[in-house]
Design a protein around this motif. Structure first.
Motif: not given
Length: 565
Positions: A238-244, A250-251, A276-278
């Protein structure tokens, strides 16, 4: 219990029988360093102890920035500017993250040269990100190239591995957006190694996933799948880096699934973008997301909605998708695919004509030339110019270094074009090469983009009993593929032929006016010509469209894409 038994039991840590056993004290789990730094930073912010907060941020800058982004932003929003005096890296980070001016008045794009290597890289990184997200990619690349000289070699010091990983990861994204796939791939490889050495799993996963994206875009699907499996091997924290780190994976996962025509898996992968929230993180790779969406839409048949979405995305990203931009050429190729699926050859030709010369100049070095040339060959094939399609396809199939995906597409176009011009032997050779490549890459998606009936006709020219073993084996593989449920479900995603209309510039202008102007006299007045001239142009226009009335002309024009509503 015998003495020797008692000694062995004691050595094992047990106690003699009959004596009470004291419960072992629970082992105290060591707090991860990142969590310790996060707790220290949060407490220092609450106490407004800015020196202590800065020490905590200096201790684990990369992990705190990525895993506890909101706390870092809270620090920069509340720390007094004077507390950052003499710390240009933090001052620039403050200016970028929360939009507050730096203590020394430096803007995020101004060059600063602090004394240490780490302090030099932080402002350079901030500058690159600031320029990149604002669409100033050329300026960002210039800053990155200058900062690159500060790093003598990829492995320049263990205690700097965390910073090296983040810097090269961000460099890789920049070069991906600029279309320099080879440099992007190297950046992601270095970032993944450095992140693993410093224990930043999320960043290692992100760099590995983005490297898989580069390989998937190039058509190296086997290597891409291996990297995706490696990136997914460890659970996310979790955390922003995971989203980054998630968008590229995914692509890449969607493209890899689509290559095997696993349409459901490709669609499910793209649904993961909703996690991805950001928005800024999700949007930065928007062009590659749209490429995957377009390819999926062509196979599934929902091309009109995908075309509208793609064109809206292009309009909303003028900075990175204007004339002369690499992403404009990339997205233009996806747009052409959708237009061809809709049978709008005229609009597809207009998009390819709009690809500016600056793109053509940098295509050869950056690998985009094959994608653009391939679309031109496909358009020529579908609009009936098989000879031109063959020439353009052969220019790809006999050039070294063409990406496997583009090579397979070109071989199939060459095979069908040779078949249409009557060269059965050449058609069979091209088709055999295509089948061999498809089998080695597990790549079947391009087979739905050419007429399956013509592939069968080409295969039928081979006498399997007397043909060379390689040809016989390839034709048997092709027969099994064309008869498979997945090809029967998704085959012939494009029309076998598309009509185009060659209108002059003046005829196009008259057609546009016919769509909104009630009388020919008014059309003449608006175009500053005589009514007789307009009538002559209308007759020519009707003849080319094969119609006899204004309404029929407009219907045909909209359907073929000559007119856009």
């Amino acid at each position: 219990m015998l003495p020797e038994q008692r000694e062995r039991a004691t050595a094992r840590g047990s106690r003699p029988q009959g004596l009470p056993v004291q419960p072992a004290a629970p082992a105290r789990e060591a707090m991860p360093e990142t969590d310790r730094a996060h707790r220290t930073l949060a407490r220092a912010i609450a106490a407004q102890d800015w020196e202590r907060a800065i020490e905590a941020l200096d201790a684990r800058p990369v992990e705190l920035l990525c895993d506890h982004f909101s706390v870092v932003c809270d620090f920069f929003a509340r720390v007094p500017a004077e507390s950052l005096h003499g710390r240009p890296a933090l001052a620039l980070a403050r200016a970028f993250l929360v939009g507050l001016p730096a203590a020394d008045g430096a803007a995020p794009t101004e060059p600063i040269e602090p004394p240490t290597l780490r302090d030099r890289l932080v402002p350079a990184l901030t500058q690159v990100i600031s320029l990149r997200v604002s669409g100033r990619l050329e300026e960002a690349e210039a800053v990155a190239a200058q900062a690159q000289q500060l790093i003598p070699e990829p492995r320049y010091g263990g205690r700097h591995d965390d910073m090296l990983a983040l810097v090269r990861f961000e460099w890789g994204i920049l070069r991906l957006l600029r279309g320099d796939m080879l440099a992007a791939a190297e950046d992601f490889r270095v970032a993944a190694r450095a992140a693993r050495r410093s224990g930043i799993d999320a960043l290692a996963r992100g760099a590995t996933g983005d490297l898989a994206l580069v390989l998937a875009l190039r058509g190296d699907l086997g290597a891409a799948r291996e990297l995706l499996d490696e990136a997914d091997a460890r659970p996310e924290r979790g955390g922003r880096l995971e989203q980054l780190s998630r968008t590229g994976r995914i692509v890449a996962r969607s493209l890899a699934a689509l290559a095997e025509l696993d349409v459901d898996a490709a669609a499910k992968a793209l649904d993961g973008l909703d996690s991805i929230d950001d928005v800024r993180v999700r949007e930065e790779l928007w062009a590659f997301v749209e490429i995957a969406r377009a390819q999926l839409a062509v196979v599934r048949g929902d091309t009109l909605a995908a075309l509208h979405r793609l064109e809206a995305q292009v309009a909303s990203h003028p900075a990175t998708c204007g004339r002369g931009a690499y992403l404009r050429a990339v997205v233009g190729c996806a747009q052409v695919d959708l237009l061809l699926a809709l049978g709008q050859g005229d609009r597809a030709r207009a998009v390819l004509r709009d690809v500016p010369g600056t793109i053509a100049a940098m295509e050869t070095a950056r690998g985009t030339a094959s994608a653009v040339r391939l679309r031109r060959a496909r358009l020529e094939l579908l609009t009936g110019d098989a000879a031109a399609a063959r020439t353009r396809a052969v220019s790809l199939t006999h050039t070294s270094g063409v990406h496997p995906r583009y090579l397979l597409d070109a071989l199939l176009i060459e095979a069908v074009a040779e078949h249409r011009v009557g060269d059965a032997a050449a058609a069979l050779v091209a088709l055999t090469r295509a089948v061999d490549l498809a089998g080695s890459q597990e790549l079947v998606h391009p087979f739905v983009l050419v007429p399956s009936a013509e592939l069968r006709e080409i295969a039928a020219t081979a006498d399997v009993a007397t043909a060379a073993p390689a040809t016989a084996r390839a034709m048997r593989w092709l027969e099994d593929l064309l008869d498979s449920p997945v090809l029967r479900a998704h085959g012939d995603a494009l029309p076998s032929r598309i009509d185009v209309v060659d209108l002059s510039e003046r005829e196009c202008a008259v057609l546009v006016e016919l769509a909104s102007t009630p009388s020919l006299d008014l059309v003449a007045a608006r175009l500053f010509v005589s009514p007789n001239t307009v009538k002559s142009q209308v007759r020519s226009l009707y003849r080319k469209l094969g119609v006899h009335s204004r309404d029929d002309a407009l219907v045909v024009a909209y359907r073929t894409g000559v007119l856009v509503g």
